[in-house]
Design a protein around this motif. Structure first.
Motif, PDB file in Angstrom:
ATOM      1  N   CYS A 130      94.407 -13.559  61.765  1.00 27.62           N
ATOM      2  CA  CYS A 130      94.519 -13.550  60.293  1.00 27.62           C
ATOM      3  C   CYS A 130      95.376 -14.704  59.781  1.00 27.62           C
ATOM      4  O   CYS A 130      95.470 -14.908  58.565  1.00 27.62           O
ATOM      5  N   CYS A 155      99.831 -14.907  63.590  1.00 25.20           N
ATOM      6  CA  CYS A 155      98.713 -14.231  64.236  1.00 25.20           C
ATOM      7  C   CYS A 155      97.542 -15.207  64.269  1.00 25.20           C
ATOM      8  O   CYS A 155      97.195 -15.818  63.252  1.00 25.20           O
ATOM      9  N   CYS A 212     101.128  -9.394  59.801  1.00 22.55           N
ATOM     10  CA  CYS A 212      99.746  -9.381  60.313  1.00 22.55           C
ATOM     11  C   CYS A 212      98.976  -8.218  59.678  1.00 22.55           C
ATOM     12  O   CYS A 212      99.466  -7.096  59.617  1.00 22.55           O
ATOM     13  N   LEU A 213      97.783  -8.517  59.187  1.00 18.45           N
ATOM     14  CA  LEU A 213      97.007  -7.460  58.539  1.00 18.45           C
ATOM     15  C   LEU A 213      95.776  -7.054  59.342  1.00 18.45           C
ATOM     16  O   LEU A 213      94.915  -6.325  58.843  1.00 18.45           O
ATOM     17  N   CYS A 214      95.707  -7.501  60.604  1.00  9.14           N
ATOM     18  CA  CYS A 214      94.497  -7.246  61.392  1.00  9.14           C
ATOM     19  C   CYS A 214      94.201  -5.747  61.556  1.00  9.14           C
ATOM     20  O   CYS A 214      93.035  -5.341  61.625  1.00  9.14           O
TER      21      CYS A 214
HETATM   22 ZN   LIG Z   1      96.620 -10.699  62.274  1.00  9.41          ZN
END
Ligand SMILES: [Zn+2]
Length: 216
Positions: free
Chosen positions: A21, A18, A28-30
């Motif tokens: 992030c 990503c 992905c932690l967005c």
């Molecule tokens: Zn992300």
């Protein structure tokens, strides 16, 4: 044909990351980012080994805080560190536990909620042992006035990382606790801490693997 397979086959294809992030797309932690209002400047000095750890909490912290800068390194040149640490009009404080093995901090006036808008908070993101080494190897860091949390709240981090000390919490939690102390009641940490809980649960589920995820 063999050449084609070697270049583009699934075993050798780099995992897509990503762009925001910087984590693999699958992790992905967005979607967990919670923009959190604050006035304190935060500088994270991140040990390189932490940067690509799936369980590292700093990416979520960096994306959720508007005034958060991350510098990656194990050893910093004195002039580089000086430029990172100091900003005009800011009172730089090192967030570090009050422990006997660490060099004693210099005497400094206490700070509280009224000072939040003028503080630059420095946080070390490393294992306990490596953070102590960073402190010992950088006299300019150990010479900073400190902010020590007397009684950290229980960590949500234990599910994915064995704390080696009872007061060891994740970098995100320690920073959020310090911001809550500095900024007072106008700082709302709950959405970010809740998102961190979801992040920890996701990492723990991936660590357990697909066989046991149904048990949670
Ligand atoms: Zn992300």
């Amino acid at each position: 044909m063999c050449e084609h397979a070697r270049v583009t086959g699934p075993l050798t294809r780099p995992r897509a990351r990503c762009a925001r992030c910087l984590r693999p797309q699958a992790a992905c932690l967005c979607a967990l980012v919670r923009p959190t209002a604050h006035r304190t400047e935060v500088l994270v000095l991140q040990h390189p080994q932490e940067q690509r750890q799936a369980k590292n909490s700093v990416a979520l912290l960096r994306l959720s805080l508007a005034h958060c800068e991350v510098a990656v390194g194990e050893r910093f040149a004195a002039e580089t560190l000086h430029a990172l640490l100091h900003r005009p009009g800011r009172d730089t404080r090192l967030l570090y536990p009050d422990v006997p093995v660490a060099p004693a901090p210099p005497a400094s006036p206490d700070i509280g909620p009224a000072a939040a808008g003028s503080v630059r908070l420095v946080v070390l993101d490393a294992t306990w042992r490596k953070s102590l080494r960073m402190l010992l190897e950088h006299p300019v860091l150990s010479a900073l006035p400190r902010l020590s949390l007397d009684a950290p709240a229980p960590t949500r981090y234990r599910a994915i990382r064995a704390a080696r000390r009872p007061d060891q919490v994740s970098t995100l939690e320690a920073t959020v606790q310090a911001l809550a102390w500095l900024e007072g009641p106008c700082f709302d940490a709950a959405p970010l801490l809740d998102a961190f809980g979801v992040f920890v649960a996701g990492v723990a589920a991936r660590q357990r693997g697909p066989v046991s995820t149904g048990l949670a």
